[in-house]
Design a protein around this motif. Sequence first.
Motif, PDB file in Angstrom:
ATOM      1  N   ARG A 131     -27.039 -11.135 -51.133  1.00  0.00           N
ATOM      2  CA  ARG A 131     -26.816  -9.894 -50.384  1.00  0.00           C
ATOM      3  C   ARG A 131     -25.718  -9.021 -50.993  1.00  0.00           C
ATOM      4  N   TYR A 132     -25.141  -9.473 -52.129  1.00  0.00           N
ATOM      5  CA  TYR A 132     -23.948  -8.797 -52.624  1.00  0.00           C
ATOM      6  C   TYR A 132     -24.160  -7.315 -52.892  1.00  0.00           C
ATOM      7  N   ASP A 133     -25.238  -6.956 -53.550  1.00  0.00           N
ATOM      8  CA  ASP A 133     -25.460  -5.541 -53.864  1.00  0.00           C
ATOM      9  C   ASP A 133     -25.577  -4.697 -52.600  1.00  0.00           C
ATOM     10  N   GLU A 134     -26.216  -5.250 -51.560  1.00  0.00           N
ATOM     11  CA  GLU A 134     -26.309  -4.524 -50.288  1.00  0.00           C
ATOM     12  C   GLU A 134     -24.919  -4.332 -49.683  1.00  0.00           C
ATOM     13  N   LEU A 135     -24.094  -5.370 -49.770  1.00  0.00           N
ATOM     14  CA  LEU A 135     -22.721  -5.268 -49.275  1.00  0.00           C
ATOM     15  C   LEU A 135     -21.934  -4.249 -50.080  1.00  0.00           C
ATOM     16  N   ALA A 136     -22.054  -4.317 -51.400  1.00  0.00           N
ATOM     17  CA  ALA A 136     -21.276  -3.445 -52.279  1.00  0.00           C
ATOM     18  C   ALA A 136     -21.661  -1.979 -52.136  1.00  0.00           C
ATOM     19  N   LYS A 137     -22.899  -1.699 -51.721  1.00  0.00           N
ATOM     20  CA  LYS A 137     -23.341  -0.318 -51.550  1.00  0.00           C
ATOM     21  C   LYS A 137     -22.476   0.431 -50.538  1.00  0.00           C
ATOM     22  N   ASN A 138     -21.871  -0.300 -49.619  1.00  0.00           N
ATOM     23  CA  ASN A 138     -21.012   0.343 -48.619  1.00  0.00           C
ATOM     24  C   ASN A 138     -19.746   0.928 -49.236  1.00  0.00           C
ATOM     25  N   GLN A 186      -6.216   7.610 -50.936  1.00  0.00           N
ATOM     26  CA  GLN A 186      -7.255   6.701 -51.394  1.00  0.00           C
ATOM     27  C   GLN A 186      -7.270   5.413 -50.560  1.00  0.00           C
ATOM     28  N   LEU A 187      -6.103   4.939 -50.171  1.00  0.00           N
ATOM     29  CA  LEU A 187      -6.051   3.770 -49.305  1.00  0.00           C
ATOM     30  C   LEU A 187      -6.633   4.073 -47.929  1.00  0.00           C
ATOM     31  N   GLN A 188      -6.449   5.282 -47.457  1.00  0.00           N
ATOM     32  CA  GLN A 188      -7.045   5.673 -46.187  1.00  0.00           C
ATOM     33  C   GLN A 188      -8.559   5.719 -46.299  1.00  0.00           C
ATOM     34  N   TRP A 189      -9.071   6.173 -47.447  1.00  0.00           N
ATOM     35  CA  TRP A 189     -10.523   6.153 -47.661  1.00  0.00           C
ATOM     36  C   TRP A 189     -11.050   4.725 -47.511  1.00  0.00           C
ATOM     37  N   LEU A 190     -10.325   3.769 -48.074  1.00  0.00           N
ATOM     38  CA  LEU A 190     -10.763   2.373 -48.005  1.00  0.00           C
ATOM     39  C   LEU A 190     -10.723   1.854 -46.571  1.00  0.00           C
ATOM     40  N   LYS A 191      -9.708   2.260 -45.815  1.00  0.00           N
ATOM     41  CA  LYS A 191      -9.657   1.886 -44.404  1.00  0.00           C
ATOM     42  C   LYS A 191     -10.840   2.483 -43.646  1.00  0.00           C
ATOM     43  N   ASP A 192     -11.131   3.744 -43.945  1.00  0.00           N
ATOM     44  CA  ASP A 192     -12.188   4.458 -43.217  1.00  0.00           C
ATOM     45  C   ASP A 192     -13.561   3.815 -43.380  1.00  0.00           C
ATOM     46  N   ILE A 193     -13.811   3.203 -44.551  1.00  0.00           N
ATOM     47  CA  ILE A 193     -15.126   2.587 -44.780  1.00  0.00           C
ATOM     48  C   ILE A 193     -15.120   1.095 -44.468  1.00  0.00           C
ATOM     49  N   GLY A 194     -14.013   0.605 -43.930  1.00  0.00           N
ATOM     50  CA  GLY A 194     -13.959  -0.784 -43.488  1.00  0.00           C
ATOM     51  C   GLY A 194     -13.624  -1.790 -44.556  1.00  0.00           C
ATOM     52  N   PHE A 195     -13.150  -1.330 -45.716  1.00  0.00           N
ATOM     53  CA  PHE A 195     -12.866  -2.267 -46.810  1.00  0.00           C
ATOM     54  C   PHE A 195     -11.787  -3.270 -46.414  1.00  0.00           C
ATOM     55  N   THR A 196     -10.804  -2.838 -45.649  1.00  0.00           N
ATOM     56  CA  THR A 196      -9.723  -3.741 -45.250  1.00  0.00           C
ATOM     57  C   THR A 196     -10.165  -4.734 -44.178  1.00  0.00           C
ATOM     58  N   ARG A 197     -11.385  -4.573 -43.662  1.00  0.00           N
ATOM     59  CA  ARG A 197     -11.943  -5.491 -42.660  1.00  0.00           C
ATOM     60  C   ARG A 197     -12.991  -6.418 -43.262  1.00  0.00           C
ATOM     61  N   LEU A 198     -13.062  -6.494 -44.557  1.00  0.00           N
ATOM     62  CA  LEU A 198     -14.153  -7.213 -45.226  1.00  0.00           C
ATOM     63  C   LEU A 198     -14.379  -8.620 -44.697  1.00  0.00           C
ATOM     64  N   ARG A 199     -13.324  -9.383 -44.507  1.00  0.00           N
ATOM     65  CA  ARG A 199     -13.470 -10.799 -44.144  1.00  0.00           C
ATOM     66  C   ARG A 199     -13.616 -11.020 -42.648  1.00  0.00           C
ATOM     67  N   LEU A 200     -13.463  -9.973 -41.850  1.00  0.00           N
ATOM     68  CA  LEU A 200     -13.513 -10.144 -40.400  1.00  0.00           C
ATOM     69  C   LEU A 200     -14.931 -10.427 -39.903  1.00  0.00           C
ATOM     70  N   PRO A 201     -15.048 -11.128 -38.761  1.00  0.00           N
ATOM     71  CA  PRO A 201     -16.363 -11.301 -38.136  1.00  0.00           C
ATOM     72  C   PRO A 201     -16.955  -9.946 -37.748  1.00  0.00           C
ATOM     73  N   LYS A 202     -18.266  -9.883 -37.696  1.00  0.00           N
ATOM     74  CA  LYS A 202     -18.930  -8.623 -37.366  1.00  0.00           C
ATOM     75  C   LYS A 202     -18.551  -8.122 -35.981  1.00  0.00           C
TER      76      LYS A 202
END
Length: 431
Positions: A35-42, A67-83
């Motif tokens: 599923r990596y490519d699907e995940l990375a598309k985000n 740029q760090l705010q952009w990453l927060k906005d797309i959920g990058f800092t939540r990567l490991r969290l449960p859905k």
Amino acid sequence: MTNLNFEHHLGSLTHAALSQASIISRVWGEGPSERYDELAKNFRPTFARIKEGALIREQQHILPYEQLQWLKDIGFTRLRLPKVHGGFEATIPELFALLIELAEADSNLPQALRVHFGFTEDVLVSKDKAFQQRWLSRIANGETVGSAWSEGGKESIDQFETHLYRDADGKIRLKGQKYYTTGSLYADWVDVGVTDLNGESGSVVVRREDEGVEIVDDWNGFGQQLTASGTAYFHDVLVNETEILPDDDRFKYSAAYYQLVQLAIITGLGRAATYEVSQAVAKRTRNYTHANAQFVKQDPQILQVVGQIRGAAYSAGAIVEKVARSLQRAYLAAFQNNEQLEEEQNALAELESAQSQTVITDLILNASTILFDALGASATDKDLSLDRYWRNVRTLSSHNPRVFKNRIVGDFSVNGTLPPYQWRIGNVAKQ
């Protein structure tokens, strides 16, 4: 049809059917999961957006708040969290593959988030449910955590000068000074290594905006200059007792984990250097009378150099993924209620990380040096800033000196000595 003609025909069909653009990103190999490519598309469109301004930020010392705010906005800092908490439930190998991609865009950003992702591991494996739920909610809300651990100057290797104490009213306060406070200038919270009220080593998390917290962008290193890895001062900061964390409560595979973040960033720098030198060679019109071809892009010696750089970046990425799998096993062992299994998996992860550190560092340090062999003296123009690859790799690889790692691995291989659980830096006692 002879074998030679058949191979030529097959090659022609392949090039006709697949353009370079369609396969170039896949030459690094498949991702760590189906599923990596699907995940990375985000995240890839934002990575590309970040990369566009990376050189200008480097040259003009523009701190990447936006740029760090952009990453927060797309959920990058939540990567490991449960859905259920707005996360992506990324595995550790998936996380590190994405950190490599982000480092290719701008190596400062994954380093600025290094402690945030490490602290997320603390949250995920914590047995303190109140602590876990409190921090799952904060991280889900986009809040991030920076670092304030290492102390410069005359501080002891055995004990932090930064400490907790009780004031006249019995309230707990934090006092001290830190250096190498990577990412804290951008973060909402700061994870501070301290000597606790009992004189033991521990940590406390305080808000960056709390009264008495002062973070200064005075990092003076020649690489990774936008990580804001400078000084933090804690002037009698009021502490919430629930945010004091004993060392024993932290995630046990932290040493290998934090080291692998650095190696992932180094790998991303190798990829970025590969693309930049390839584009420069393809466009180069100036050439030498003693070259091997009319155009630089056709010179077999130059192409050999470029191929060596790409091979180094590929090999580094493959090694990072392998070590990330060992960290995933260590993470899963934390939930098995089997102390021996957990200790074994943590030791294995540390050994795999140690075995990889010198190899990856050597590969990409060399790659960031020989890239100049593929170009002329004009490549040293400061406007190109091609030296940033070597400077950044050299800086990253100096944080946890590689000189000790081969000895640790050798000691295990010969004598069965397990690596130290954790390491500290500071002044030793006078002889």
